[in-house]
Design a protein around this motif. Sequence first.
Motif, PDB file in Angstrom:
ATOM      1  N   TYR A  35       0.803  -1.220   0.000  1.00  0.00           N
ATOM      2  CA  TYR A  35       0.000   0.000   0.000  1.00  0.00           C
ATOM      3  C   TYR A  35       0.841   1.277   0.000  1.00  0.00           C
ATOM      4  O   TYR A  35       1.997   1.267   0.415  1.00  0.00           O
ATOM      5  CB  TYR A  35      -0.936   0.001   1.215  1.00  0.00           C
ATOM      6  CG  TYR A  35      -0.209   0.070   2.558  1.00  0.00           C
ATOM      7  CD1 TYR A  35      -0.043   1.285   3.216  1.00  0.00           C
ATOM      8  CD2 TYR A  35       0.300  -1.070   3.167  1.00  0.00           C
ATOM      9  CE1 TYR A  35       0.616   1.352   4.427  1.00  0.00           C
ATOM     10  CE2 TYR A  35       0.955  -1.016   4.377  1.00  0.00           C
ATOM     11  CZ  TYR A  35       1.114   0.206   5.012  1.00  0.00           C
ATOM     12  OH  TYR A  35       1.774   0.283   6.208  1.00  0.00           O
ATOM     13  N   TYR A  36       0.214   2.344  -0.495  1.00  0.00           N
ATOM     14  CA  TYR A  36       0.805   3.674  -0.372  1.00  0.00           C
ATOM     15  C   TYR A  36       0.590   4.116   1.067  1.00  0.00           C
ATOM     16  O   TYR A  36      -0.494   3.957   1.619  1.00  0.00           O
ATOM     17  CB  TYR A  36       0.117   4.685  -1.299  1.00  0.00           C
ATOM     18  CG  TYR A  36       0.347   4.445  -2.765  1.00  0.00           C
ATOM     19  CD1 TYR A  36       1.603   4.625  -3.328  1.00  0.00           C
ATOM     20  CD2 TYR A  36      -0.694   4.054  -3.594  1.00  0.00           C
ATOM     21  CE1 TYR A  36       1.827   4.413  -4.677  1.00  0.00           C
ATOM     22  CE2 TYR A  36      -0.498   3.840  -4.944  1.00  0.00           C
ATOM     23  CZ  TYR A  36       0.767   4.023  -5.477  1.00  0.00           C
ATOM     24  OH  TYR A  36       0.970   3.811  -6.819  1.00  0.00           O
ATOM     25  N   THR A  37       1.610   4.696   1.666  1.00  0.00           N
ATOM     26  CA  THR A  37       1.507   5.171   3.043  1.00  0.00           C
ATOM     27  C   THR A  37       0.813   6.535   3.082  1.00  0.00           C
ATOM     28  O   THR A  37       0.640   7.187   2.044  1.00  0.00           O
ATOM     29  CB  THR A  37       2.908   5.322   3.662  1.00  0.00           C
ATOM     30  OG1 THR A  37       3.640   6.305   2.912  1.00  0.00           O
ATOM     31  CG2 THR A  37       3.675   3.997   3.664  1.00  0.00           C
ATOM     32  N   GLY A  38       0.449   6.961   4.270  1.00  0.00           N
ATOM     33  CA  GLY A  38      -0.142   8.292   4.433  1.00  0.00           C
ATOM     34  C   GLY A  38       0.786   9.371   3.904  1.00  0.00           C
ATOM     35  O   GLY A  38       0.344  10.335   3.275  1.00  0.00           O
ATOM     36  N   LYS A  39       2.093   9.202   4.135  1.00  0.00           N
ATOM     37  CA  LYS A  39       3.090  10.155   3.631  1.00  0.00           C
ATOM     38  C   LYS A  39       2.974  10.277   2.113  1.00  0.00           C
ATOM     39  O   LYS A  39       2.961  11.369   1.563  1.00  0.00           O
ATOM     40  CB  LYS A  39       4.494   9.671   4.014  1.00  0.00           C
ATOM     41  CG  LYS A  39       5.620  10.459   3.401  1.00  0.00           C
ATOM     42  CD  LYS A  39       6.976   9.866   3.761  1.00  0.00           C
ATOM     43  CE  LYS A  39       8.100  10.636   3.128  1.00  0.00           C
ATOM     44  NZ  LYS A  39       9.420  10.148   3.534  1.00  0.00           N
ATOM     45  N   ASP A  40       2.871   9.139   1.465  1.00  0.00           N
ATOM     46  CA  ASP A  40       2.796   9.138   0.014  1.00  0.00           C
ATOM     47  C   ASP A  40       1.491   9.773  -0.468  1.00  0.00           C
ATOM     48  O   ASP A  40       1.494  10.557  -1.404  1.00  0.00           O
ATOM     49  CB  ASP A  40       2.892   7.714  -0.528  1.00  0.00           C
ATOM     50  CG  ASP A  40       2.947   7.719  -2.038  1.00  0.00           C
ATOM     51  OD1 ASP A  40       4.007   8.075  -2.574  1.00  0.00           O
ATOM     52  OD2 ASP A  40       1.919   7.415  -2.657  1.00  0.00           O
ATOM     53  N   LEU A  41       0.404   9.416   0.158  1.00  0.00           N
ATOM     54  CA  LEU A  41      -0.889   9.971  -0.260  1.00  0.00           C
ATOM     55  C   LEU A  41      -0.872  11.494  -0.171  1.00  0.00           C
ATOM     56  O   LEU A  41      -1.408  12.183  -1.035  1.00  0.00           O
ATOM     57  CB  LEU A  41      -2.016   9.395   0.603  1.00  0.00           C
ATOM     58  CG  LEU A  41      -2.258   7.897   0.449  1.00  0.00           C
ATOM     59  CD1 LEU A  41      -3.271   7.422   1.481  1.00  0.00           C
ATOM     60  CD2 LEU A  41      -2.713   7.560  -0.953  1.00  0.00           C
TER      61      LEU A  41
END
Length: 86
Positions: A35-41
């Motif tokens: 998954y994409y992390t919150g940082k990435d989002l």
Amino acid sequence: MKVKENHAGVMTLNDGTKANYGTIRVTQNMSKLIYYTGKDLREMFKPNMTEEETKKAEELKKLDEKTLMKLGHVAEIFLSEIKELN
């Protein structure tokens, strides 16, 4: 637990910890969520980005998954560690 493709939300782990995620895929043996992390989002998919933020997002989107993992933008977790996906 049903994992939706291309879905962003909040996952609750068995220990009660919550984390933002964006589904990339479930591994072939159905044991892990990639998954994409919150940082990435926040950095790659943020609405109404400035020109500078857009440039950085485009640079990140060109990177391979392994590099994004090293940078903390992509992660993996065993599905057994997840209590709930919203």
